[in-house]
Design a protein around this motif. Sequence first.
Motif, PDB file in Angstrom:
ATOM      1  N   LEU A   2      18.184  71.790  73.512  1.00 44.40           N
ATOM      2  CA  LEU A   2      19.324  70.889  73.703  1.00 44.40           C
ATOM      3  C   LEU A   2      20.597  71.687  73.560  1.00 44.40           C
ATOM      4  O   LEU A   2      20.720  72.538  72.677  1.00 44.40           O
ATOM      5  CB  LEU A   2      19.293  69.757  72.664  1.00 44.40           C
ATOM      6  N   ASP A   3      21.564  71.422  74.433  1.00 45.34           N
ATOM      7  CA  ASP A   3      22.810  72.172  74.337  1.00 45.34           C
ATOM      8  C   ASP A   3      23.638  71.670  73.164  1.00 45.34           C
ATOM      9  O   ASP A   3      23.450  70.565  72.643  1.00 45.34           O
ATOM     10  CB  ASP A   3      23.602  72.060  75.645  1.00 45.34           C
ATOM     11  N   THR A   6      25.484  68.211  73.422  1.00 39.67           N
ATOM     12  CA  THR A   6      24.645  67.036  73.186  1.00 39.67           C
ATOM     13  C   THR A   6      24.409  66.824  71.698  1.00 39.67           C
ATOM     14  O   THR A   6      24.482  65.695  71.197  1.00 39.67           O
ATOM     15  CB  THR A   6      23.292  67.191  73.905  1.00 39.67           C
ATOM     16  N   VAL A 137      18.060  62.407  75.050  1.00 38.54           N
ATOM     17  CA  VAL A 137      17.051  63.317  75.601  1.00 38.54           C
ATOM     18  C   VAL A 137      17.417  63.671  77.030  1.00 38.54           C
ATOM     19  O   VAL A 137      17.778  62.807  77.834  1.00 38.54           O
ATOM     20  CB  VAL A 137      15.650  62.673  75.558  1.00 38.54           C
ATOM     21  N   LYS A 141      15.797  69.630  80.100  1.00 36.78           N
ATOM     22  CA  LYS A 141      15.936  70.648  79.061  1.00 36.78           C
ATOM     23  C   LYS A 141      14.606  71.018  78.397  1.00 36.78           C
ATOM     24  O   LYS A 141      14.574  71.904  77.549  1.00 36.78           O
ATOM     25  CB  LYS A 141      16.912  70.157  77.990  1.00 36.78           C
ATOM     26  N   GLN A 147      12.207  67.379  72.049  1.00 39.31           N
ATOM     27  CA  GLN A 147      13.609  66.986  71.920  1.00 39.31           C
ATOM     28  C   GLN A 147      13.753  65.821  70.936  1.00 39.31           C
ATOM     29  O   GLN A 147      14.681  65.785  70.124  1.00 39.31           O
ATOM     30  CB  GLN A 147      14.188  66.596  73.278  1.00 39.31           C
TER      31      GLN A 147
END
Length: 209
Positions: A2-3, A6, A137, A141, A147
């Motif tokens: 996850l970036d 986010t 979510v 990714k 996630q």
Amino acid sequence: MLDMQTLLIFSGAVILLLLSPGPNMAFVISHGLSMGWRGGLAAALGISVADLLLTVLTATGVTALIAAWPPSFDIIRYSGAVYLLWMAFKLLQPRKAGEGQGRRETSLVAVFVAATLNSLLNPKALLFFIVFLPQFVVPAKGAVAEQLLLLGLVLSVIALLFHVLLGACGGVISRCFSGQGRMARLQPRLLASVLALLALRLVLMQRPA
């Protein structure tokens, strides 16, 4: 996976939700007031364990299966209400002579267990994890389950820190009144009242449409 953007948005949303008064907040503060910071910490740890369990159940799809079974909502909430009322009843029982530190240590374990069950036996907590976590979510990714586990872990850590702080604040207030005998006698009644109100909240809870 996850970036960072986010995760930051998710963390901000969690903090805003935690700041809204709810049963977990009431549970932690009341135990901090009645038992000091140790009681608040035990409650915070119990809630954190429940959050982690709900995260795992959500990531594996178990919560969705439970929520899809119509009677589950009533079974969970009535079970939670009965347990909270039983805890309130135990608090109102007179203490026997000679019960000292051993009772206190046992009561901290009981607070931890009660906090865990109070969260797990709240059907809205189960529905919250089903609805809230998936919003952040991003299928592109990676694995959705991984996630969800990461998001649940972040939520659990933030919630733990928040509730520990609440419990500590309750402990500070408790120490300020610790020398007053009347307040010491009122503390179990206060805590029992909070538990009874939480039980009533579960009984009156409306099934989501």
